[in-house]
Design an enzyme around this catalytic site. Structure first.
Site, PDB file in Angstrom:
ATOM      1  CB  THR A   1     -21.761   8.583   4.085  1.00  0.00           C
ATOM      2  OG1 THR A   1     -22.383   9.463   5.005  1.00  0.00           O
ATOM      3  CG2 THR A   1     -22.806   7.867   3.245  1.00  0.00           C
TER       4      THR A   1
ATOM      5  CB  CYS B   1       2.030   7.118  -3.428  1.00  0.00           C
ATOM      6  SG  CYS B   1       2.314   5.373  -3.353  1.00  0.00           S
TER       7      CYS B   1
HETATM    8  N1  PMP Z   1       0.754   0.236   0.476  1.00  0.00           N
HETATM    9  C1  PMP Z   1       1.357  -0.140  -0.664  1.00  0.00           C
HETATM   10  C2  PMP Z   1       2.237  -1.344  -0.670  1.00  0.00           C
HETATM   11  C3  PMP Z   1       1.159   0.610  -1.819  1.00  0.00           C
HETATM   12  O1  PMP Z   1       1.769   0.250  -2.949  1.00  0.00           O
HETATM   13  C4  PMP Z   1       0.330   1.758  -1.770  1.00  0.00           C
HETATM   14  C5  PMP Z   1       0.096   2.600  -2.994  1.00  0.00           C
HETATM   15  N2  PMP Z   1       1.246   2.997  -3.657  1.00  0.00           N
HETATM   16  C6  PMP Z   1      -0.277   2.078  -0.565  1.00  0.00           C
HETATM   17  C7  PMP Z   1      -0.044   1.307   0.539  1.00  0.00           C
HETATM   18  C8  PMP Z   1      -1.183   3.281  -0.437  1.00  0.00           C
HETATM   19  O2  PMP Z   1      -2.408   2.989  -1.039  1.00  0.00           O
HETATM   20  P1  PMP Z   1      -3.605   4.044  -1.123  1.00  0.00           P
HETATM   21  O3  PMP Z   1      -3.242   4.990  -2.200  1.00  0.00           O
HETATM   22  O4  PMP Z   1      -4.796   3.176  -1.463  1.00  0.00           O
HETATM   23  O5  PMP Z   1      -3.764   4.704   0.177  1.00  0.00           O
END
Ligand code: PMP
Length: 383
Positions: free
Chosen positions: A235, A328
């Site tokens: 959704t 991340c």
């Molecule tokens: N690609 C790039 C270049 C990013 O900087 C990031 C986030 N650090 C992501 C992808 C992942 O993004 P999301 O958290 O929205 O999945």
């Protein structure tokens, strides 16, 4: 508090948050439902998708927007989907060594499925064009190169890459625009597929999009109710999507103003950090010399003698928030694959700090940051 981790996540914009709260009370229906509430939302979504395309410079007749949970999902849908759908046309794919893990790890997966992958290096601040040229063949079906690197802010010249690959009509060109959208002004309308994420640009977490040419066919990786052209079942949240829409619209409208205010902070910090060259090696580029190559939103440096993790902790204890490598990235690997690829030094790659800025940061914060940084550096022992 000084928050310099905006490439990790920006703080949501107050106007966007107000709209989001309102939308949750008024735009709560399922856009796939056939009653009036659902139909109204689905109509709004279609119009707003068209506006996103227009604002970003894509042709609205030839492109469509697939709403996703963020950039990671968009990258997966695009790369896995295109490679698997077109395996019979060729099994060679090209990317770069400095991509985000949501791109690199997808290619690692495709390697296991029998695809042949070229990971391009960056040489003198550009993709190694010679290597790109040499690697191209009649078997190449996909090139995926990011627009702005999330660890150093390096801007990749996508137009030049397009010029090189255009001799090969089979190739589809994808780019991860997560750190580009709303921040950098270059033409990207020639891309076949592009990834965006709302929360890198003052929207909510949990929403992004894959922008793609309608003619590019993808094999789906998510099975369900076939929403979003069958590519992303589940959704659609109108409130989340609207936050993406608002972040794109205000990003385009305010791009120049925001760029100028962040540029002042970047230049100040670049100069100050250059003076601390006993301790610091700057990985990003001087905007005065390399404006087309460097985003002012991200400033990366490595510590020559001290441990980055200790500095991040010391700064955090003083309510100054920065990150080591990308926030991340996978936590298992202790060094930044990007800084390693650029410097060839594990030591520098292990001890890298990323400062990343937003429209709301001020020069006063930058000045205070330098004062605190100097104090903390004198307290930390060499590694
Ligand atoms: N690609 C790039 C270049 C990013 O900087 C990031 C986030 N650090 C992501 C992808 C992942 O993004 P999301 O958290 O929205 O999945």
């Amino acid at each position: 508090m000084i928050y310099f981790d905006n490439a990790g996540s920006t703080i949501v914009d107050k106007d966007i948050l107000n709209e989001f709260n309102k939308d949750n009370l008024e735009g709560f229906a399922n856009p796939s439902s056939f009653h009036l509430l659902g139909l109204d939302l689905s109509y709004k979504i279609e119009n707003k998708k068209r506006e996103i395309l227009e604002k970003m410079g894509f042709n609205t007749s030839n492109y469509e927007v697939v709403i996703t949970s963020g950039a990671t999902e968009a990258n997966n849908i695009a790369i896995l989907g295109y490679a698997r759908n077109n395996k019979s046309k060729g099994n060679h794919l090209i990317t770069s060594e400095i991509e985000h893990p949501s791109v690199l790890n997808v290619f690692k997966e495709l390697e296991k499925e029998g695809f042949n992958i070229t990971y391009l290096k960056v040489k003198n601040n550009e993709i190694d064009y010679e290597e790109l040229q040499k690697s191209l063949s009649k078997d190449t079906i996909l090139v995926s190169i990011m627009a702005v690197n999330n660890e150093t802010g390096l801007i990749l010249n996508l137009k030049k890459i397009k010029e090189i690959i255009k001799e090969y009509p089979k190739i589809v060109f994808h780019s991860d625009l997560a750190q580009y959208e709303g921040k950098i002004k270059t033409n990207i309308s020639f891309l076949d597929m592009a990834t965006i994420s709302a929360y890198k640009n003052y929207g909510l977490k949990g929403v992004g999009a894959l922008i793609k040419k309608r003619s590019v066919n993808l094999t789906k990786i998510i099975y369900g109710g076939s929403q979003e052209y069958g590519l992303r079942s589940g959704t659609v949240s109108y409130p989340l999507f609207n936050s993406l829409y608002l972040s794109v619209v205000s990003g385009v409208k305010n791009l120049d103003k925001r760029y100028k205010s962040v540029e002042i902070i970047y230049n100040y910090l670049f100069n100050e950090l250059s003076l601390l060259n006993d301790d610091i090696l700057i990985n990003s580029l001087s905007l005065n010399e390399y404006k087309e190559y460097q985003s002012p939103y991200i400033l990366s440096f490595s510590l020559k003698k001290k441990k980055a993790s200790i500095l991040v902790e010391a700064l955090s204890n003083r309510k100054v928030y920065v990150s080591t490598k990308s926030s991340c990235s996978d936590k298992i690997k202790s060094y930044s694959h990007v800084i390693y690829s650029l410097t060839n030094s594990i030591d520098l790659a292990e001890n890298t700090i990323r400062l990343s800025f937003s429209k709301d940061n001020t020069l006063e914060e930058a000045k205070e940051f330098i004062t605190i940084l100097k104090e903390e550096l004198t307290k930390i022992k060499d590694r």
